[in-house]
Design an enzyme around this catalytic site. Structure first.
Site, mmCIF file in Angstrom:
data_model
loop_
_atom_site.group_PDB
_atom_site.id
_atom_site.type_symbol
_atom_site.label_atom_id
_atom_site.label_comp_id
_atom_site.label_asym_id
_atom_site.label_seq_id
_atom_site.Cartn_x
_atom_site.Cartn_y
_atom_site.Cartn_z
ATOM 1 N N LYS A 1 16.849 60.988 -13.706
ATOM 2 C CA LYS A 1 15.682 61.842 -13.484
ATOM 3 C C LYS A 1 15.289 61.986 -12.016
ATOM 4 C CE LYS A 1 13.383 61.109 -17.858
ATOM 5 N NZ LYS A 1 12.233 60.519 -18.518
ATOM 6 N N GLY B 1 18.665 50.005 -9.126
ATOM 7 C CA GLY B 1 18.716 50.405 -10.540
ATOM 8 C C GLY B 1 20.038 50.072 -11.203
ATOM 9 N N ARG C 1 24.804 35.463 -9.184
ATOM 10 C CA ARG C 1 23.602 35.122 -8.410
ATOM 11 C C ARG C 1 23.629 33.690 -7.889
ATOM 12 N NH1 ARG C 1 19.069 38.376 -11.975
ATOM 13 N NH2 ARG C 1 19.385 40.347 -10.905
ATOM 14 N N GLY D 1 15.410 46.519 -8.250
ATOM 15 C CA GLY D 1 14.087 47.023 -7.887
ATOM 16 C C GLY D 1 13.801 46.873 -6.400
#
Ligand code: AMP
Length: 396
Positions: A198, A354, A35, A377
């Site tokens: 999911k 994610g 980063r 996110g």
């Protein structure tokens, strides 16, 4: 809209929101500098123009309280090494002391402010706090994609105090461009590969993406909800029964929109959710009771390969198996290799959202795809079709 290249920072102080939320070890050494390196280009541009840079970021979740362990002072040395300039540190990010060091900065100098989240006002998006931050610089640069989906003081609210003097940094601009390439301007055929655990966590993405893609690969744990909804036997595989009607609706919508959906035909099934479980390859709709699908099977991977190799724009979000266990990581590695091959053939490939980045890094694909997003996110929300507040604040 102005880009960072439209500004000349000579004798200007650039207030830059960076994402220095980096991992630290027990001795407070930075264990992953990605980063910081990602923010380097914008900082260097300011310095080379003859300006000075005031860097602000959060680190961890101090929840509005001072916390020595989460001081950005710990990373000052690493930032200095990466930028190639001795970075000064301000023990507070707002108030007289911060304003004084900022005002004293000379061209070519860099100041790092203390953790923004030591103040509750940051995450609350407090206007007064944002105004105090704004006093530190002449131009505001947002280069923190990882927090662009948050309407925090430093990511969004502060921008209103820089009318005409605000822009995205290089990193944020690259992220926006990569998303646009996939969602709007990408060369066809456009393919999205959605894996992960999911259906419920991906539903908004799937619905949004059906308008943008020609092909959609559905893999990972989501598979079984689709298979069971169509009458297949999924054994003990992860399955959201309550989402079965939704799965059928997605298939119907895809057909209506002319999107080709590709779902596994065979899987590597295990008799336990464990790396040491017994395994067998079975048809995806005939998984025996006591067995669960934990990775894509060989026929499935052949099918996926064909689609990936003929696609010109590829988005990859989510592993196609339980990649954390090496018994079930082969499918995810194969997908990475196919994307690598397709990218070498000229496709544009974006990985993000994610857990995907973790999988890509674990298997060394980060330099093989066209772009790896830095914001989990924020990327997910972009794929869901939301306008991120941090981006809207610059554009608006
Ligand atoms: P996500 O954050 O939604 O992208 O989900 C990532 C997680 O999905 C990873 O931790 C994988 O282990 C998990 N996953 C992928 N395939 C399966 C599967 N067949 N069964 C259970 N979990 C899975």
């Amino acid at each position: 809209m102005k880009t960072i290249n439209d500004f000349n920072f000579e004798n200007k102080k650039a207030l830059i929101r960076v994402d220095f939320n980096v991992p630290l070890d027990a001795d407070f050494n930075v264990t992953d500098t990605t980063r910081i390196e990602a923010a380097k280009a914008s900082i260097i541009k300011v310095l080379e123009d003859g300006g000075s840079a005031i860097l602000m970021s959060h680190l961890g979740r101090p929840k509005g309280e001072k916390n020595k362990d989460l001081s950005l002072g710990h990373i000052c040395k690493t930032v200095s090494e990466i930028i190639g300039v001795q970075v000064k540190f301000s023990e507070t990010c707002v108030g007289d002391a911060a304003e004084k060091v900022a005002a004293d900065l000379k061209p070519g100098e860099v100041l790092l402010l203390e953790n923004l989240r030591f103040h509750n006002e940051e995450t609350k998006g407090d206007k007064n706090f944002a105004e105090q931050l704004s006093k530190l610089g002449d131009v505001y640069i947002n280069d923190a994609f990882g927090t662009a989906h948050r309407a925090h003081a430093s990511t969004t609210v502060v921008a209103q105090f820089f009318e005409g003097n605000k822009c995205f940094g290089y990193l944020l601009a690259k992220e926006i461009e990569a998303i646009e390439k996939v969602m709007q301007t990408g060369e066809k055929p456009v393919l999205a590969i959605l894996g992960g655990a999911k259906v419920s966590s991906k539903i908004t993405i799937i619905e949004n993406i059906l308008d943008k893609v020609d092909h959609l690969i559905i893999g990972g744990g989501m598979t079984y909800t689709f298979i069971k909804a169509q009458g297949g036997q999924v054994g003990d595989s992860i399955c959201e029964d309550d989402k079965m009607p939704l799965a059928m609706e997605i298939l119907k919508q895809a057909e209506a929109k002319g999107v080709q959906i590709h779902i596994p035909v065979d899987v590597l099934a295990a008799d336990d959710f464990s790396n040491n479980a017994n395994t067998q390859v079975v048809d995806v709709d005939k998984i025996p009771d006591g067995w669960q699908g934990l990775d894509a099977g060989p026929k499935t991977l052949e099918n996926f390969k064909e689609v990936i190799l003929k696609s010109k724009t590829i988005l990859w979000n989510g592993p196609v198996g339980v990649f954390e266990m090496d018994s079930f990581d082969k499918g995810t590695i194969a997908i990475g290799n196919f994307i690598d091959e397709s990218t070498k053939n000229g496709a544009f490939s974006l990985v993000g959202g994610g857990d995907s980045v973790a999988a890509v890094k674990q298997f060394g694909f980060e330099n093989k795809v066209s772009y790896v997003s830095t914001g989990g996110g924020a990327m997910l929300e972009s794929l869901e079709g939301k306008t991120l507040p941090g981006i809207a604040a610059i554009i608006g």
